[in-house]
Design a protein around this motif. Structure first.
Motif, PDB file in Angstrom:
ATOM      1  N   GLU B 464       3.836  -4.605  -5.838  1.00  0.00           N
ATOM      2  CA  GLU B 464       3.181  -4.443  -4.407  1.00  0.00           C
ATOM      3  C   GLU B 464       1.581  -3.956  -4.625  1.00  0.00           C
ATOM      4  O   GLU B 464       1.042  -3.197  -5.224  1.00  0.00           O
ATOM      5  CB  GLU B 464       3.959  -3.431  -4.346  1.00  0.00           C
ATOM      6  CG  GLU B 464       4.677  -2.599  -3.100  1.00  0.00           C
ATOM      7  CD  GLU B 464       5.677  -2.024  -2.912  1.00  0.00           C
ATOM      8  OE1 GLU B 464       7.177  -1.573  -2.669  1.00  0.00           O
ATOM      9  OE2 GLU B 464       4.650  -0.799  -2.901  1.00  0.00           O
ATOM     10  N   ILE B 465       1.042  -4.277  -3.714  1.00  0.00           N
ATOM     11  CA  ILE B 465      -0.357  -4.079  -3.380  1.00  0.00           C
ATOM     12  C   ILE B 465      -0.427  -3.397  -1.602  1.00  0.00           C
ATOM     13  O   ILE B 465       0.261  -3.712  -0.676  1.00  0.00           O
ATOM     14  CB  ILE B 465      -1.266  -5.074  -2.945  1.00  0.00           C
ATOM     15  CG1 ILE B 465      -1.114  -5.222  -4.404  1.00  0.00           C
ATOM     16  CG2 ILE B 465      -3.129  -4.789  -3.345  1.00  0.00           C
ATOM     17  CD1 ILE B 465      -1.658  -7.116  -5.016  1.00  0.00           C
ATOM     18  N   LYS B 466      -1.143  -2.273  -2.053  1.00  0.00           N
ATOM     19  CA  LYS B 466      -1.993  -1.651  -0.760  1.00  0.00           C
ATOM     20  C   LYS B 466      -2.844  -2.209  -0.916  1.00  0.00           C
ATOM     21  O   LYS B 466      -3.821  -1.572  -1.526  1.00  0.00           O
ATOM     22  CB  LYS B 466      -1.434  -0.548  -0.502  1.00  0.00           C
ATOM     23  CG  LYS B 466      -2.084   0.720   1.209  1.00  0.00           C
ATOM     24  CD  LYS B 466      -2.017   1.668   0.186  1.00  0.00           C
ATOM     25  CE  LYS B 466      -0.229   2.699   0.242  1.00  0.00           C
ATOM     26  NZ  LYS B 466      -1.322   4.162   0.247  1.00  0.00           N
ATOM     27  N   ASP B 477      -8.017   0.368   8.686  1.00  0.00           N
ATOM     28  CA  ASP B 477      -6.398   0.524   8.373  1.00  0.00           C
ATOM     29  C   ASP B 477      -5.694   0.359   6.943  1.00  0.00           C
ATOM     30  O   ASP B 477      -6.662  -0.296   6.106  1.00  0.00           O
ATOM     31  CB  ASP B 477      -5.968  -0.313   9.275  1.00  0.00           C
ATOM     32  CG  ASP B 477      -5.169  -1.213   9.855  1.00  0.00           C
ATOM     33  OD1 ASP B 477      -3.905   0.001   9.939  1.00  0.00           O
ATOM     34  OD2 ASP B 477      -4.026  -1.837   9.793  1.00  0.00           O
ATOM     35  N   GLU B 478      -4.696   0.294   6.911  1.00  0.00           N
ATOM     36  CA  GLU B 478      -4.240  -0.057   5.794  1.00  0.00           C
ATOM     37  C   GLU B 478      -2.939  -0.864   6.180  1.00  0.00           C
ATOM     38  O   GLU B 478      -1.822  -0.099   6.440  1.00  0.00           O
ATOM     39  CB  GLU B 478      -3.424   1.343   4.400  1.00  0.00           C
ATOM     40  CG  GLU B 478      -5.100   2.106   4.282  1.00  0.00           C
ATOM     41  CD  GLU B 478      -4.259   3.565   3.643  1.00  0.00           C
ATOM     42  OE1 GLU B 478      -5.137   4.782   3.154  1.00  0.00           O
ATOM     43  OE2 GLU B 478      -3.673   3.797   3.654  1.00  0.00           O
ATOM     44  N   GLN B 479      -2.453  -1.387   4.495  1.00  0.00           N
ATOM     45  CA  GLN B 479      -1.552  -2.202   4.904  1.00  0.00           C
ATOM     46  C   GLN B 479      -0.438  -2.758   3.874  1.00  0.00           C
ATOM     47  O   GLN B 479      -1.402  -2.190   3.005  1.00  0.00           O
ATOM     48  CB  GLN B 479      -1.746  -3.660   5.402  1.00  0.00           C
ATOM     49  CG  GLN B 479      -1.246  -3.214   6.943  1.00  0.00           C
ATOM     50  CD  GLN B 479      -1.477  -5.037   7.269  1.00  0.00           C
ATOM     51  OE1 GLN B 479      -0.229  -5.859   7.455  1.00  0.00           O
ATOM     52  NE2 GLN B 479      -2.086  -5.084   8.658  1.00  0.00           N
ATOM     53  N   GLU B 480       0.209  -2.220   3.038  1.00  0.00           N
ATOM     54  CA  GLU B 480       1.099  -2.521   2.048  1.00  0.00           C
ATOM     55  C   GLU B 480       1.371  -3.924   1.720  1.00  0.00           C
ATOM     56  O   GLU B 480       2.651  -4.056   3.147  1.00  0.00           O
ATOM     57  CB  GLU B 480       2.242  -1.806   2.175  1.00  0.00           C
ATOM     58  CG  GLU B 480       1.461  -0.338   0.881  1.00  0.00           C
ATOM     59  CD  GLU B 480       2.638   0.345   0.936  1.00  0.00           C
ATOM     60  OE1 GLU B 480       2.244   1.645   0.560  1.00  0.00           O
ATOM     61  OE2 GLU B 480       4.186  -0.035   0.640  1.00  0.00           O
ATOM     62  N   PHE B 481       1.766  -4.800   1.142  1.00  0.00           N
ATOM     63  CA  PHE B 481       2.381  -6.135   1.139  1.00  0.00           C
ATOM     64  C   PHE B 481       3.706  -6.022  -0.298  1.00  0.00           C
ATOM     65  O   PHE B 481       2.814  -5.877  -1.788  1.00  0.00           O
ATOM     66  CB  PHE B 481       0.680  -7.178   0.852  1.00  0.00           C
ATOM     67  CG  PHE B 481       0.304  -6.728   2.182  1.00  0.00           C
ATOM     68  CD1 PHE B 481       0.598  -7.754   3.532  1.00  0.00           C
ATOM     69  CD2 PHE B 481      -0.657  -6.200   2.080  1.00  0.00           C
ATOM     70  CE1 PHE B 481       0.267  -7.690   3.835  1.00  0.00           C
ATOM     71  CE2 PHE B 481      -1.223  -6.370   3.376  1.00  0.00           C
ATOM     72  CZ  PHE B 481      -1.312  -7.293   4.091  1.00  0.00           C
ATOM     73  N   GLU B 482       4.055  -7.341  -0.038  1.00  0.00           N
ATOM     74  CA  GLU B 482       4.777  -7.124  -1.700  1.00  0.00           C
ATOM     75  C   GLU B 482       4.788  -8.564  -2.198  1.00  0.00           C
ATOM     76  O   GLU B 482       5.227  -9.953  -1.222  1.00  0.00           O
ATOM     77  CB  GLU B 482       6.216  -6.535  -0.981  1.00  0.00           C
ATOM     78  CG  GLU B 482       6.812  -5.292  -0.793  1.00  0.00           C
ATOM     79  CD  GLU B 482       8.237  -5.018  -0.705  1.00  0.00           C
ATOM     80  OE1 GLU B 482       9.140  -6.007  -0.542  1.00  0.00           O
ATOM     81  OE2 GLU B 482       8.453  -3.761  -0.177  1.00  0.00           O
ATOM     82  N   ASN B 483       5.240  -9.106  -3.275  1.00  0.00           N
ATOM     83  CA  ASN B 483       5.457 -10.093  -4.356  1.00  0.00           C
ATOM     84  C   ASN B 483       6.643 -10.428  -3.731  1.00  0.00           C
ATOM     85  O   ASN B 483       7.397  -9.711  -4.359  1.00  0.00           O
ATOM     86  CB  ASN B 483       4.941 -10.019  -5.026  1.00  0.00           C
ATOM     87  CG  ASN B 483       4.712 -11.288  -6.083  1.00  0.00           C
ATOM     88  OD1 ASN B 483       4.689 -11.965  -5.365  1.00  0.00           O
ATOM     89  ND2 ASN B 483       4.074 -11.199  -7.381  1.00  0.00           N
ATOM     90  N   GLU B 490      -0.741 -14.877   1.895  1.00  0.00           N
ATOM     91  CA  GLU B 490      -1.593 -15.324   2.999  1.00  0.00           C
ATOM     92  C   GLU B 490      -0.929 -14.469   4.458  1.00  0.00           C
ATOM     93  O   GLU B 490      -0.370 -14.670   4.396  1.00  0.00           O
ATOM     94  CB  GLU B 490      -1.972 -16.448   2.986  1.00  0.00           C
ATOM     95  CG  GLU B 490      -2.415 -17.300   1.998  1.00  0.00           C
ATOM     96  CD  GLU B 490      -2.227 -19.212   1.966  1.00  0.00           C
ATOM     97  OE1 GLU B 490      -1.821 -19.285   2.912  1.00  0.00           O
ATOM     98  OE2 GLU B 490      -2.643 -19.396   0.491  1.00  0.00           O
ATOM     99  N   GLY B 491      -2.361 -14.647   5.080  1.00  0.00           N
ATOM    100  CA  GLY B 491      -1.600 -13.669   6.516  1.00  0.00           C
ATOM    101  C   GLY B 491      -1.326 -12.337   6.722  1.00  0.00           C
ATOM    102  O   GLY B 491      -0.773 -11.972   7.671  1.00  0.00           O
TER     103      GLY B 491
END
Lengths: 180, 508
Positions: B464-466, B477-483, B490-491
């Motif tokens: 997970e990366i924020k 702005d902050e967003q979290e992305f999961e692997n 991308e995106g």
């Protein structure tokens, strides 16, 4: 990072520009540190002023392998402690009027960022000095509990206790303020 | 209700900005103080034009030539042709003056020549700072160009630094000044001894990819070839000693410091050393690998991490090449004492700089940490050091996306940084946070003219990366992305709302 190393070197050889850059780079950081520690804007400004002036005088004898930022922070911390000790000043609570919020172009005052931070700062000012010091050194100066313990001359667990109490006091202060 | 963490975060975000009056007043005072300090210093030493002149090599030579010419002219007038000194000899200008002066000590030039001592002063000062900066090349240059005293000083420093590169130059000088109390020979000896010692040590140590580099070096150097290889493969060792020596020198420092060193090698999957790879660690100065793939990072207790004590473990170390976002080498260094704690459940190791390790299963952790975290050495004089780290380059993940404003227009020069990254190591989690501008700036990408950015060199085991996107005039702005298993996402787009006028961004 590399910039700081270069600045240090140029400063050592008496560069005026380097000194100006160092000042501009760290002025706000150090001021924030001093204000949060002292809760007195005028004294804090003096502290930062004095730290930089004596830093400027050190030109040729200046030898520092560590990071500039931490070095300056340590100078501020020490001077704040001296201040408090010398004046036996129980740092007064912040007058709300001291912190006028204005945009960055505002003529001559400090800039606070948001209502919320404003409240936090006022709450910090109401903490007992020791707790406040622990919290600020830990959160703003990035020091470790161990180091703070050494500085305040008490045990590690005392420091951790002060930190915890400080935070929960802050929390209740802030919650109280919200209810108001 | 607010949580304590929340308050911690708020306090971290608390920033004051100096008012204009304070800014001006202090800056003026500061610059004036510097000016005064300089003046006081100059007054104490006596204002010395020669000292200023001699700072530049060209003017120095010009002045020296002038003096020499004038002196020889004087000598010529007084003694006739026999008093002549040769001013053409390229290196000889300084020597020539000395000779002329000793011959004609009653001449009016005598006080003028005193500054010669001052110029040595300047050179010595330069040498000192070269030593402090670890500038071996500069010191070697002094060996060939400097005045005798400077040469001696440079030789002594080089000996301290165990600078193998200087060996040849030192040997020459040692032959040249055979009769003089020979510090050059001493320096040569000391470096050679060191080489021998380290040769012995490194023979026992790694054999990683040394064969091909050693042939190159064998060709490059002659007599001391083997020693050179041994030493350069242990180059970090050399630096380590430099910093240790420096500590002795700087007793008057305000901060009592110890210096920790991380040293090791970066290799590719086949074990070939990789040169010019950037190496970063949570607390250390950034570094690059040398042609042998070796690196040494200094962690001084007062580095940009604001850490004023010794380094903390666990420590996240990684290496990458700037032109390849799809590869990264990393490892996790833990304190050896903490390794045996299987009994308890979910042990948490944490540093104050935001590296947090949640251990559920020690064995799985050991299996899943890539590369070799090296070994910890504790030395009471030098402070701890971690040596023999081997970072193995492997695949990396990339996050890419676009930053636009509310209307979908691209925002250029927005920064996107990793605020927090969670890495899954079997059942264990490694959380790296506080990846801020200040000292882990490597985890930052800047958008191009069309608002696109790419953040590479992420360990493939990231879970997970924020991300945090910031741009002047916009709300952060902050967003979290999961692997999702592909490691690359991308995106990762951000749409930033414009900032309201009074809400001055607290972050720089």
């Amino acid at each position: 990072m590399i910039e700081d190393e270069l600045l240090k070197l140029r400063f050592k050889y008496g560069s005026r520009e380097a000194l100006r850059r160092i000042y501009e780079k760290y002025e706000n950081y150090l001021l924030t540190l001093a204000i949060t520690l002292l809760s007195d804007v005028t004294v804090a400004e003096d502290v930062v002023h004095d730290v930089f002036v004596s830093f400027a005088k050190s030109t040729e004898n200046f030898r520092l392998r560590g990071r500039l930022k931490s070095y300056l922070a340590t100078c501020v911390i020490n001077r704040v402690r001296d201040q408090i000790r010398a004046n036996r000043r129980r740092p007064a609570g912040l007058d709300d009027a001291d912190l006028i919020r204005s945009d960055s172009n505002g003529p001559d005052e400090l800039v606070m960022c948001s209502e919320e931070l404003h409240q936090v700062n006022n709450a910090i000012a109401r903490l007992p000095h020791r707790q406040r010091e622990v919290i600020i050194l830990r959160l703003k100066a990035g020091m470790k509990f161990k180091e703070i313990a050494k500085l305040q001359g008490v045990s590690l667990s005392t420091i951790q206790g002060r930190y915890r109490y400080g935070l929960s006091k802050l929390r209740s202060l802030l919650d109280g303020e919200v209810k108001k | 209700m607010r949580r304590e963490e929340n308050i911690e975060r708020l306090i971290r975000r608390l920033h004051f900005k100096a008012g204009r009056r304070m800014h001006k007043r202090t800056l003026n005072d500061v610059l004036a103080a510097q000016q005064e300090a300089k003046r006081a210093k100059a007054a104490a030493k006596g204002v010395n034009i020669h000292k200023i002149c001699t700072k530049s090599l060209i003017t120095k030579l010009a002045v020296a030539a002038m003096i020499a010419m004038a002196a020889s002219l004087g000598a010529y007038i007084l003694f006739g042709p026999h008093g002549r000194t040769d001013t053409k000899e390229p290196k000889g200008t300084d020597v020539a003056i000395e000779k002329t002066v000793t011959n004609n000590s009653h001449l009016a030039f005598e006080p003028e020549v005193r500054p010669e001592a001052a110029s040595v002063d300047v050179e010595l000062k330069n040498i000192e700072s070269m030593f402090a900066a670890g500038d071996v090349e500069g010191l070697v240059a002094v060996l060939s160009k400097g005045q005798f005293e400077s040469k001696v000083a440079a030789a002594n420093y080089l000996a301290k630094m165990e600078a193998v590169e200087a060996l040849e130059a030192l040997k020459q000088l040692s032959a040249e000044y055979e009769s003089a109390a020979n510090s050059f020979a001493a320096a040569v000896e000391s470096i050679e001894n060191q080489i021998k010692a380290e040769q012995g040590a490194s023979e026992a140590a790694t054999a990683t990819g040394e064969t091909d580099t050693s042939t190159q070096l064998l060709a490059a150097t002659d007599s001391a070839a083997e020693g050179t290889v041994a030493d350069s493969s242990d180059d970090p060792g050399g630096r380590r000693k430099v910093s240790a020596d420096l500590e002795d020198d700087e007793e008057e420092r305000e901060l009592k410091e110890r210096t920790e060193i991380l040293s090791g090698t970066v290799v590719d999957e086949r074990g070939n050393p990789l040169a010019d790879v950037r190496v970063c660690a949570s607390y250390a100065h950034y570094g690059r690998t040398d042609p042998n793939g070796e690196f040494a990072l200094v962690i001084s207790p007062t580095d940009g991490s604001n850490s004023m004590g010794s380094a903390d473990f666990p420590m996240y170390v990684w290496a990458y090449m700037e032109d390849d976002p799809y590869r990264v080498a990393w490892t996790l260094i833990r304190h050896p004492d903490t390794h045996r704690s299987q009994e308890e459940e979910a042990v948490v190791e944490e540093t104050h700089q935001g590296v947090e390790l949640v251990i559920e299963d020690e064995d799985e952790l050991n299996r899943n940490v890539p590369s070799d975290p090296g070994e910890l050495f504790e030395d009471s004089n030098r402070g701890p050091s971690v040596r023999d780290i081997v970072l193995v380059m492997g695949r990396a993940g990339v996050l890419a996306g676009r930053v636009t404003d509310a209307l979908g227009q691209p925002i250029a020069n927005a920064t996107v940084l990793i605020d927090e990254m969670e890495i899954q190591l079997g059942a264990n989690r490694l959380i790296i946070s506080e990846l801020d501008h200040e000292w882990k700036a490597e985890a930052v990408a800047v958008t191009d003219g069309d608002g696109y950015y790419g953040l590479g060199n992420l360990p493939v085991s990231w879970a997970e990366i924020k991300l945090k996107a910031e741009a002047d005039g916009y709300r952060t702005d902050e967003q979290e992305f999961e692997n999702d298993g592909r490691n690359t996402v991308e995106g990762c787009d951000f749409q930033l709302a414009e900032e309201e006028a009074e809400d001055d961004s607290s972050e720089k």
